[in-house]
Design an enzyme around this catalytic site. Structure first.
Site, PDB file in Angstrom:
ATOM      1  N   HIS A 225      35.458  11.161  17.189  1.00 38.23           N
ATOM      2  CA  HIS A 225      35.765  12.313  17.728  1.00 38.23           C
ATOM      3  C   HIS A 225      34.805  12.613  18.516  1.00 38.23           C
ATOM      4  CE1 HIS A 225      37.137  16.650  18.848  1.00 38.23           C
ATOM      5  NE2 HIS A 225      36.161  17.209  18.954  1.00 38.23           N
ATOM      6  N   TYR A 251      37.807  20.988  24.818  1.00 39.64           N
ATOM      7  CA  TYR A 251      36.881  22.059  25.716  1.00 39.64           C
ATOM      8  C   TYR A 251      35.548  22.012  26.426  1.00 39.64           C
ATOM      9  CZ  TYR A 251      34.762  19.054  21.373  1.00 39.64           C
ATOM     10  OH  TYR A 251      34.579  18.735  21.293  1.00 39.64           O
ATOM     11  N   ASP A 535      47.820  35.433 -11.219  1.00 42.55           N
ATOM     12  CA  ASP A 535      48.885  36.271 -11.324  1.00 42.55           C
ATOM     13  C   ASP A 535      50.269  34.973 -12.078  1.00 42.55           C
ATOM     14  OD1 ASP A 535      50.070  38.668 -10.352  1.00 42.55           O
ATOM     15  OD2 ASP A 535      51.778  37.544  -9.374  1.00 42.55           O
TER      16      ASP A 535
HETATM   17  C1  LIG Z   1      31.564  14.532  18.102  1.00 44.63           C
HETATM   18  C2  LIG Z   1      31.512  15.058  17.335  1.00 44.63           C
HETATM   19  C3  LIG Z   1      31.128  16.944  18.013  1.00 44.63           C
HETATM   20  C4  LIG Z   1      31.366  17.851  17.613  1.00 44.63           C
HETATM   21  N1  LIG Z   1      31.388  18.682  18.188  1.00 44.63           N
HETATM   22  C5  LIG Z   1      31.474  21.053  17.500  1.00 44.63           C
HETATM   23  C6  LIG Z   1      30.818  21.536  18.202  1.00 44.63           C
HETATM   24  O1  LIG Z   1      31.209  21.319  19.445  1.00 44.63           O
HETATM   25  N2  LIG Z   1      31.258  22.562  16.898  1.00 44.63           N
HETATM   26  C7  LIG Z   1      31.131  22.788  15.643  1.00 44.63           C
HETATM   27  O2  LIG Z   1      30.749  23.172  14.652  1.00 44.63           O
HETATM   28  N3  LIG Z   1      31.424  21.329  14.702  1.00 44.63           N
HETATM   29  C8  LIG Z   1      31.127  20.191  15.970  1.00 44.63           C
HETATM   30  N4  LIG Z   1      31.274  18.948  15.023  1.00 44.63           N
HETATM   31  C9  LIG Z   1      31.533  19.288  13.489  1.00 44.63           C
HETATM   32  C10 LIG Z   1      29.984  18.772  13.019  1.00 44.63           C
HETATM   33  O3  LIG Z   1      29.182  18.623  14.014  1.00 44.63           O
HETATM   34  C11 LIG Z   1      29.712  18.727  11.894  1.00 44.63           C
HETATM   35  O4  LIG Z   1      30.524  19.647  11.068  1.00 44.63           O
HETATM   36  C12 LIG Z   1      28.742  18.550  10.586  1.00 44.63           C
HETATM   37  O5  LIG Z   1      27.758  18.662  11.491  1.00 44.63           O
HETATM   38  C13 LIG Z   1      28.953  18.457   9.834  1.00 44.63           C
HETATM   39  O6  LIG Z   1      27.679  18.490   8.518  1.00 44.63           O
HETATM   40  P1  LIG Z   1      26.909  17.733   7.434  1.00 44.63           P
HETATM   41  O7  LIG Z   1      25.308  18.433   6.714  1.00 44.63           O
HETATM   42  O8  LIG Z   1      28.293  18.806   7.006  1.00 44.63           O
HETATM   43  O9  LIG Z   1      27.191  16.258   7.607  1.00 44.63           O
HETATM   44  P2  LIG Z   1      25.972  15.460   7.895  1.00 44.63           P
HETATM   45  O10 LIG Z   1      25.432  16.452   8.982  1.00 44.63           O
HETATM   46  O11 LIG Z   1      27.162  14.566   8.209  1.00 44.63           O
HETATM   47  O12 LIG Z   1      25.603  15.617   6.773  1.00 44.63           O
HETATM   48  C14 LIG Z   1      25.501  14.505   5.931  1.00 44.63           C
HETATM   49  C15 LIG Z   1      24.025  14.182   5.314  1.00 44.63           C
HETATM   50  O13 LIG Z   1      24.584  13.716   3.839  1.00 44.63           O
HETATM   51  C16 LIG Z   1      23.762  12.178   3.783  1.00 44.63           C
HETATM   52  N5  LIG Z   1      23.679  11.689   2.691  1.00 44.63           N
HETATM   53  C17 LIG Z   1      25.493  10.701   2.863  1.00 44.63           C
HETATM   54  N6  LIG Z   1      25.242  10.276   1.873  1.00 44.63           N
HETATM   55  C18 LIG Z   1      24.050  10.646   1.321  1.00 44.63           C
HETATM   56  C19 LIG Z   1      23.231   9.987   0.639  1.00 44.63           C
HETATM   57  N7  LIG Z   1      23.943   9.004  -1.003  1.00 44.63           N
HETATM   58  N8  LIG Z   1      22.274  10.585  -0.360  1.00 44.63           N
HETATM   59  C20 LIG Z   1      21.381  11.650  -0.157  1.00 44.63           C
HETATM   60  N9  LIG Z   1      22.036  11.635   1.708  1.00 44.63           N
HETATM   61  C21 LIG Z   1      23.083  11.626   2.118  1.00 44.63           C
HETATM   62  C22 LIG Z   1      23.501  11.373   5.064  1.00 44.63           C
HETATM   63  O14 LIG Z   1      22.509  10.926   5.657  1.00 44.63           O
HETATM   64  C23 LIG Z   1      23.652  12.970   6.475  1.00 44.63           C
HETATM   65  O15 LIG Z   1      22.344  13.739   6.888  1.00 44.63           O
HETATM   66  C24 LIG Z   1      31.275  18.235  16.186  1.00 44.63           C
HETATM   67  C25 LIG Z   1      31.536  16.920  15.686  1.00 44.63           C
HETATM   68  C26 LIG Z   1      31.036  15.349  15.735  1.00 44.63           C
HETATM   69  C27 LIG Z   1      31.143  13.857  15.770  1.00 44.63           C
END
Ligand SMILES: Cc1cc2nc3c(=O)[nH]c(=O)nc-3n(C[C@H](O)[C@H](O)[C@H](O)COP(=O)(O)OP(=O)(O)OC[C@H]3O[C@@H](n4cnc5c(N)ncnc54)[C@H](O)[C@@H]3O)c2cc1C
Length: 809
Positions: A225, A251, A535
């Site tokens: 993205h 956006y 249901d």
């Molecule tokens: C370019 C871009 C723009 C975006 N813009 C927006 C926006 O404007 N507004 C909005 O609401 N959202 C936006 N998003 C989305 C948003 O950033 C994500 O939905 C959100 O950050 C996801 O959070 P998370 O905690 O699920 O995942 P992550 O932040 O990816 O966290 C997951 C974590 O799990 C850890 N992990 C994985 N495997 C393991 C393991 N085996 N052991 C321990 N740790 C592990 C990883 O290291 C990582 O830190 C955007 C995303 C992108 C890519």
């Protein structure tokens, strides 16, 4: 060995928020384990926009809660999440987009979202940089804004830490200890395992890999993205609202230095590392290389919206992977492995959603279920077919590519079809079936061969008339006047067997299911708040064997709910038998004539009672026959072993010819059931409403002994505060589709749960929960359909055959 009450794996915004909320509910012994540093996944490269308006009420409420939380986090934790409540504008460049915004504004009003449709001039006052030439207006939401994703994560983590949460960085989870269907612990690379009964997979794009460690499939698909950051643009300041132009797929928000952040959803999305292997293990704090050709159409869109951007240099392009899902909704909740929870797949809304996600997940973990109805986000909504990575990818691609499109009611998805087909599929196609898709199943919406120009004058106005056919009233009326034949093979079927089958079902069903073999019981299954979780009909086949029939899309959910209610001492087996039985429903006043001409069984009114089941042979086909209906007419659902289904269909079509039988589809069913007052789970009835509120008290037996939800119903027995009511709109071609606000004396008093046209009664019908004092027949109200208030009246429910004479005839 180290122990914890819960281990949350993944230190992104979702994991931090779950830790914050779980500790807030009093769980002090919580571990947040992150393999690298906090915010080293998708969170660190997020654009940080927080828009609250989403596809469902619950999700929007979650976003509204996020905003409330982001406002107060600094005062509470001492860490600044960088919240800017600057408002948001969503531009409309076509008449249809304005209609969409009006619809959304009306909907938002039903739960207090201060969204309003403003003129282009008003929008320009708030954001003077956009080119107003094609713009016809905009939606303005003053409480939207943007936040610093890392600041937010750190503030949430700090809140959790202060309440005792241990935050482990450099803690890579490498395995899940699962025994007897429950998670027991997590092992890590280079450190001791932790014993725990609760693990949360908050792994972002790694959620599928983490899930597989526990044997759980989490169908997230990473997509690249992109957004870019510009040099300062004249007139840009941090007080500007965020801006979206869905018609140009883009956006924007302002950056502190006067530049713009500009991104969007391109038509040619780029899934990344989506296959079985998943993303590379070392992908932390990393971005993907900028993909300029893919951004080009978005750049053009950006220049079209904000011409001043053309002369601004680009400081940086951010290309980061984000977890999307095959249906564009979050993935939350407990998996089939007890204690193993998932919170992932935020489809580029994880920052906006994090507050609500944390709250919902903490309630789910600590209290057994969340307050809100989050079925649309429930991990269990995905059937087995989502184990296919290509299917999951193709579905997710379609969602991404059409993200900003107007989604008209009745619109069908295309990707990955056809996948699940009844044995009659080719025959129905030959009859001109217009197929729709539900939970992977191909189901006829209507048959083109039934189209009849005379009904063109019934076409609903506006959006409701788009995905519509004259075949729908034709099939509806044929079923009421003669008979309709419906393939309902996709119905989910669950068998409950064993010595304790009866007492187990008595405990979890609100109706009395301890009936003699061969009886069919309509019942709800309730949660302990009395809300409707399932249901369905329960048919007692033998003293120790029941067949439960539920909606096409609800099989995995109902199965999980029922299994979850079983105690270790219950000697029962709960099995999904959907694939073993087809279903053909024959309904209408001539149904008996047709059926009796094909079988030697006694199908007379006394010989085969309403709400009973018998084994019959139809033609040469052995069937389990249930005398039940979802359309309000005499008839039977016939369940043959799957391999007989085509023959059964042919036999009935042939037998029905002299009686004017027509093949009919699901859109006719929906119209038939509306005028008969049959409720649809997920729309009219949900875990947030009780059967008493839903007008289903007749299906509850308070005297049969204890059952789940009974105490809650008893507490509310002196009268529910709201009641599902049937409204008729003054204009029969003005059709409410669901979510429209209902007004009494200018005030919003309810929201339409489902609506449509009843072609027999000739009325536009809408169901809505109303405060009890407004729910009496004759009460005048108004329903706002696309910004226009249409007079409506509460009517007796049901409108058609209120005494049920036809179904018992
Ligand atoms: C370019 C871009 C723009 C975006 N813009 C927006 C926006 O404007 N507004 C909005 O609401 N959202 C936006 N998003 C989305 C948003 O950033 C994500 O939905 C959100 O950050 C996801 O959070 P998370 O905690 O699920 O995942 P992550 O932040 O990816 O966290 C997951 C974590 O799990 C850890 N992990 C994985 N495997 C393991 C393991 N085996 N052991 C321990 N740790 C592990 C990883 O290291 C990582 O830190 C955007 C995303 C992108 C890519």
């Amino acid at each position: 060995m180290d122990e914890a009450q819960a281990v949350i794996v993944g230190g992104g915004v979702a994991g931090a928020s779950i830790a914050y909320h779980l500790t807030d509910l009093g769980w002090a012994d919580v571990v947040l384990a992150e393999r690298s540093d906090l915010t080293s996944g998708s969170t660190f490269h997020s654009a940080g926009l927080v828009g609250q308006l989403r596809s469902s009420v619950s999700l929007t409420r979650m976003m509204m809660y996020s905003v409330e939380l982001y406002r107060r986090l600094q005062a509470e934790t001492g860490v600044d999440p960088g919240w800017h409540e600057v408002g948001s504008l969503r531009l409309a460049s076509s008449g249809e987009r304005i209609e969409e915004l009006q619809r959304l504004a009306g909907w938002g009003r039903t739960f207090g979202l201060p969204l309003e449709v403003v003129s282009t001039e008003e929008a320009l006052d708030r954001f003077p940089l956009f080119d107003p030439r094609d713009v016809q207006g905009a939606a303005y939401l003053p409480t939207d804004g943007y936040v610093d994703p890392s600041g937010l994560t750190m503030a949430l983590a700090e809140g959790a830490r202060r309440r005792g949460c241990r935050i482990l960085t450099g803690a890579r989870a490498t395995g899940m200890d699962v025994r007897d269907g429950r998670v027991r612990g997590v092992s890590f690379e280079g450190r001791d395992p932790i014993r725990t009964d609760v693990v949360v997979d908050a792994g972002g794009i790694f959620a599928n890999q983490l899930g597989r460690m526990a044997g759980v499939e989490v169908p997230v698909v990473p997509f690249a993205h992109q957004y870019l950051l510009t040099e300062p643009v004249d007139g840009v300041h941090t007080g500007l609202p965020t801006l979206r132009d869905p018609d140009r797929l883009v956006y924007f928000r302002a950056e502190a230095g006067g530049g713009l952040v500009a991104g969007g959803y391109e038509r040619s999305p780029a899934p990344w590392a989506w296959d079985e292997k998943g993303p590379p293990a070392g992908f932390n704090n990393e971005l993907l290389p900028a993909d300029w050709p893919r951004f080009e159409p978005l750049a053009e869109g950006c220049f079209g919206v904000i011409p001043a951007m053309q002369s601004a240099g680009v400081v940086r392009m951010i290309n980061g992977p984000e977890a999307f899902t095959p249906d564009g909704e979050f993935i939350l909740g407990e998996s089939d492995v007890g204690g193993f929870f998932v919170a992932a797949g935020f489809c580029a809304h994880g920052i906006a959603g994090a507050g609500g996600v944390g709250k919902v997940m903490a309630e789910w973990i600590a209290r057994g279920r969340p307050e809100l109805d989050v079925w649309k986000m429930d991990l269990r909504r995905f059937g087995r077919h989502y184990r296919s990575r290509t299917y999951a990818r193709d579905r997710a691609c379609e969602v991404y590519a059409t993200y900003y499109d107007i989604h008209y009611p009745g619109e069908e998805r295309r990707a990955g079809r056809p996948l699940k087909m009844a044995p009659t599929y080719a025959r129905l196609a030959g009859l001109g079936a217009e197929f729709g898709e539900k939970a992977g199943w191909e189901r006829p919406n209507w048959f083109r061969t039934n189209e009849d120009e005379r009904f063109e004058e019934l076409r609903p106005r506006g959006w409701a008339g788009r995905h519509w056919s004259t075949a729908i009233p034709a099939e509806h009326l044929a079923t009421r006047e003669r008979a309709g034949l419906f393939d309902e093979t996709s119905f989910a079927k669950i068998e409950v067997t064993g010595p304790d089958a009866c007492q187990f079902l008595q405990r979890i069903c609100a109706n009395d299911v301890d009936v003699s073999s061969g009886r069919v019981v309509y019942t709800q299954l309730l949660n302990d708040r009395g809300g409707i979780e399932c249901d369905l009909t329960a048919t007692r086949l033998d003293p120790e064997r029941y067949l439960l029939i539920t909606g096409t899309a609800f099989g995995p959910h109902d199965l999980a709910w029922i299994r979850g209610e079983a105690r270790p001492e219950d000697d029962v087996d709960v099995r999904d038998v959907t694939s073993s039985l087809a279903c053909v429903a024959l309904w209408g006043p001539r149904a008996r004539d047709i059926l009796s001409s094909t079988t030697q069984a006694d199908v007379s009114n006394q010989g085969f009672l309403y709400m009973s089941q018998r084994d019959v042979v139809v033609g040469d086909v052995p069937c389990l026959a249930l005398r039940v209906t979802y359309v309000g007419e005499l008839g039977w659902e016939l369940y043959p072993p799957t391999e007989f289904a085509l023959r059964l269909w042919d036999v009935l079509v042939e037998a029905g010819r002299p009686f004017g039988l027509v093949p009919a589809g699901y859109r006719a069913i929906d119209s038939l059931r509306l005028e008969k007052g049959y409720r649809a789970w997920g729309a009219d009835i949900t875990p947030e409403e009780t059967p008493l509120e839903a007008g289903l008290g007749f299906a509850v037996d308070m005297d049969k002994g204890e059952f789940t939800g009974r105490d809650a119903l008893r507490r509310g027995a002196d009268g529910p505060g709201k009641r599902l009511s049937c409204l008729v709109l003054a204009d029969p071609r003005s059709v409410a589709l669901g979510n429209e606000p209902v007004f009494a004396e200018g005030e919003v008093v309810g929201r339409v749960t489902s609506g449509g046209v009843g072609y027999t009664v000739g009325k536009s019908i809408a169901f809505a929960y109303l405060p009890t004092h407004l729910a009496s027949a004759g009460r005048s109200l108004a329903v706002e359909v696309f910004g226009e208030r249409v007079d409506a009246e509460v009517t007796p429910d049901p409108l058609y055959d209120p005494r049920g004479e036809r179904i018992r005839s």
